[in-house]
Write an enzyme that holds these catalytic residues in place. Structure first.
Site, short mmCIF file in Angstrom:
data_model
loop_
_atom_site.label_atom_id
_atom_site.label_comp_id
_atom_site.label_asym_id
_atom_site.label_seq_id
_atom_site.Cartn_x
_atom_site.Cartn_y
_atom_site.Cartn_z
N GLU A 50 0.62 -1.11 0.49
CA GLU A 50 0.04 0.56 -0.23
C GLU A 50 0.50 1.51 -0.42
O GLU A 50 1.89 1.56 0.82
CB GLU A 50 -0.63 -0.43 1.46
CG GLU A 50 -1.94 -0.70 0.87
CD GLU A 50 -3.11 -1.04 2.61
OE1 GLU A 50 -3.87 -1.42 3.00
OE2 GLU A 50 -2.65 0.26 2.91
N ASP A 61 -5.77 9.81 10.26
CA ASP A 61 -4.24 9.58 10.46
C ASP A 61 -3.99 9.70 11.58
O ASP A 61 -4.14 11.09 11.80
CB ASP A 61 -3.47 9.81 9.05
CG ASP A 61 -3.20 8.35 8.15
OD1 ASP A 61 -3.72 7.34 8.02
OD2 ASP A 61 -4.07 8.89 6.98
#
Lengths: 272, 403
Positions: A50, A61
């Site tokens: 990824e 995040d």
């Protein structure tokens, strides 16, 4: 239409082992080191990569991946350069699937149709766009499918049986189960809770299920690997990039390679 | 009254105003957002909810707020008759509480015990901390470190009210980063937490819900002006950061094409310097904080850090309904600089005996430019959406005065 992702998960199933998915941010800490890192990951045991697309405002995040994105942006990273990175990687590795992961705005600014064409041509296999839920499928998911790119969706502990069908519709490649309610790199998930969740999701889909968020150490990765089709580690690797940046590219690559190898070995041996 | 062709019917069922709006959020939040949408749809149809809200607005907020003829300013400018909608007289000193009281009632109705909010100038944080105290709910306010520095009085006020103020040190350390951090909190604590968004921004249903709670501003103006002047205003003027005070003033007049709607953004050091916060005037469509709207961004889709002397306008985006109204030509835009806002701040203080917040000082600066060119029988209504007590340190610093 079979993609690199489909083929990789078929091979993993045939081998009877869980896959290991690594996350690194494109261009972190700089584009050259980032390419060296990418090339090192499959050697060290990554089955799927990824690749984070840096964004100024990554609302899902945690601090580690926020910092990685800011390092990349400070080094001049753009979405176009992220695609360059994939192209350069693809020139030498035609088997390891690459999934671009990030937020929609840079893609919207690039132009969704042009982005999909360029991403497919560069050798991208799938997309995870954190802020595009099923409700916004028309933006990118549907046009991605017509180009043979997998659109991979996140399911979370809040995704109940009523919501799951919406998440699964139009998703392909694999399902990314976010093992905690929270941001990347936060608290570690409980292995038995994860196993129960994976069982529940399997009643709804035949897609492979990768589990991530909060997995940092080989022992935990192995536990998760007993229940899931693949284990995702991101923040723990991105933190190493930050920690070794000052010591130069080789130090960064060595640190991430060593951690990847340890995690990959644990995942590969999980069901042994 | 809304009709089939009304501009007041938006958004559609997916939260879109034209091509703007929507729900661009992480999957973790989707069940919550859908739950909120259902709960709000249910509450707004409930006469008991409406009746209770009306009582809170009257007895706690202090509504209706007066419509005040700014006579000396009108005389000094020598043109249009200027009215101020005095939302700075509300409890807590700004329009923000109109929305907070509505959302906290909804939070209570949904059984959520933990309230989170983001704040820029601190007005929304104070209003949220206030209603959380009154309703006996836990309150955490995210605020950029830079805003904490320039809005000390409001930080202390929030703490006095029992809220926890969490400093945000990421990015530009202002409102957008506070909103990122609040969203991260919400993703982490979905079960028990209600995110009380302060502007007409964020994912659907927030832009519509906050607008509905703020629309009382314009509804009152309509009634008050009919009583005073027997007619509609010619121009409505309001500052736009996220856009909640402007939408609150404008919404009741969307279907009256003879009423001009003028939004005023922060030009900061000047639009040409790139150091500004004028998303509608100088930005382009993008996706941030859950909705598609005009946004300050570079060619790569990275968000540009905004700049304004006013913390409440220091935001790179704007509400999606404003973006739509601008694109269909219903909303006119202007932008004024930090200096113009400071001049208006001073002029209002001296002429009218009202110290305005720096946010409505932007609207006022545009009124000062506009009014002299309008006939004396025309009527301009400006939303004086906040009082300036919180800004005295910023203004003193800008004037080189040490307090």
């Amino acid at each position: 239409m079979s993609t690199r992702i489909d083929r990789r998960f078929e091979a993993l199933a045939a081998a009877g082992r869980a896959g290991f998915v690594t996350f690194v941010t494109a261009g972190d800490p700089d584009p050259d080191t980032s390419l060296r890192l990418l090339k090192a990951l499959p050697e060290a045991g990554a089955d799927v990569i990824e690749l984070g697309m840096p964004f100024t405002d990554p609302m899902a995040d945690g601090p580690a991946i926020q910092a990685g994105g800011l390092r990349a942006l400070a080094a001049g990273m753009t979405l176009a350069k992220t695609l360059d990175l994939v192209r350069a990687f693809r020139a030498e590795d035609d088997a390891t699937p690459i999934v671009l992961m990030g937020y929609f705005n840079p893609i919207f600014a690039y132009g969704p149709e042009r982005f999909l064409d360029d991403a497919a041509a560069a050798g991208v296999d799938g997309l995870i766009i954190v802020d595009l839920p099923a409700e916004e499928d028309a933006e990118l998911c549907l046009p991605a499918r017509t180009r043979g790119l997998n659109f991979i969706r996140l399911a979370t502990p809040t995704t109940d049986d009523q919501r799951l069908p919406a998440v699964l519709t139009n998703s392909s490649g694999f399902l990314y189960y976010v093992s905690i309610t929270g941001i990347t790199g936060a608290a570690a998930p409980m292995a038995d809770t994860v196993a129960a969740a994976v069982d529940r999701i399997r009643r709804h889909t035949r897609l492979p299920i990768a589990v991530g968020f909060g997995i940092r150490e080989p022992e935990r990765a192995a536990e998760i690997g007993r229940a899931a089709d693949a284990v995702v580690v991101g923040s723990a690797l991105v933190e190493l990039v930050g920690a070794h940046q000052a010591n130069g590219a080789t130090a960064v690559v060595d640190a991430v390679r060593a951690k990847t190898a340890a995690l990959a070995e644990a995942v590969r041996g999980a069901r042994g | 009254m809304t009709t089939l062709n009304s501009l007041r019917n938006g958004p559609d069922e997916h939260g879109h105003f034209g091509t703007f709006g929507g729900r661009y959020v992480a999957e973790t939040l989707m069940p919550n957002i859908l739950e909120l949408e259902r709960a709000y749809a249910d509450a707004r149809r409930d006469p008991a909810f409406k009746a209770e809200l009306a009582l809170w607005l009257r007895d706690y907020v202090g509504r209706p707020s007066p419509l005040y003829l700014a006579e000396r300013l009108t005389d000094a400018l020598g043109g249009a008759k200027i009215y101020f909608k005095r939302d700075e007289l509300n409890h807590t000193g700004a329009h923000k509480i109109n929305n907070c009281i509505g959302q906290i009632m909804l939070a209570q109705r949904m059984g959520k015990r933990r309230i989170i909010a983001e704040t820029g100038a601190g007005q929304h944080g104070v209003a949220t901390a206030t209603v959380a105290a009154r309703f006996g709910l836990d309150c955490i306010v995210y605020m950029g470190e830079r805003d904490i520095e320039r809005q000390q009085p409001n930080v202390f006020r929030m703490k006095l009210l029992g809220a926890e103020v969490r400093p945000v040190g990421s990015g530009s350390k202002t409102l957008k980063d506070a909103m990122n951090e609040a969203l991260r909190d919400w993703v982490t604590n979905v079960e028990d937490t209600f995110y009380l968004i302060g502007s007409v921004a964020g994912p659907h249903p927030y832009p519509a819900m906050v607008r509905d709670f703020q629309a009382i501003i314009g509804e009152e103006v309509r009634e008050q002006l009919a009583e005073r002047e027997g007619r509609l205003p010619d121009v409505l003027v309001a500052a736009i950061g996220g856009g909640s005070n402007a939408m609150g003033l404008f919404h009741a007049f969307l279907d009256d094409p003879e009423v001009e709607l003028l939004g005023v953004e922060a030009a900061g050091d000047g639009l040409e310097t790139g150091r500004h916060a004028a998303a509608l005037t100088a930005g382009s469509p993008g996706v941030l904080h859950g909705s598609k709207s005009y946004l300050l961004q570079d060619d790569d889709g990275q968000v540009i850090e905004p700049h304004s002397i006013s913390a409440g306008l220091d935001y790179p985006g704007v509400g999606p309904e404003h973006s739509w109204l601008k694109d269909i030509g219903r909303l006119q835009m202007a932008a004024v600089t930090d200096q113009e806002a400071l001049d208006a701040f001073e002029r209002c203080s001296r002429l009218e005996g009202i110290i305005p917040a720096l946010e409505p000082s932007h609207a006022l600066a545009q009124v000062i430019k506009l009014a002299p060119g309008l006939p004396r029988d025309s009527i301009v209504v400006m939303n004086l959406c906040g009082r300036g007590d919180k800004d005295i340190f910023t203004v003193a610093k800008a004037r080189g005065v040490e307090l």
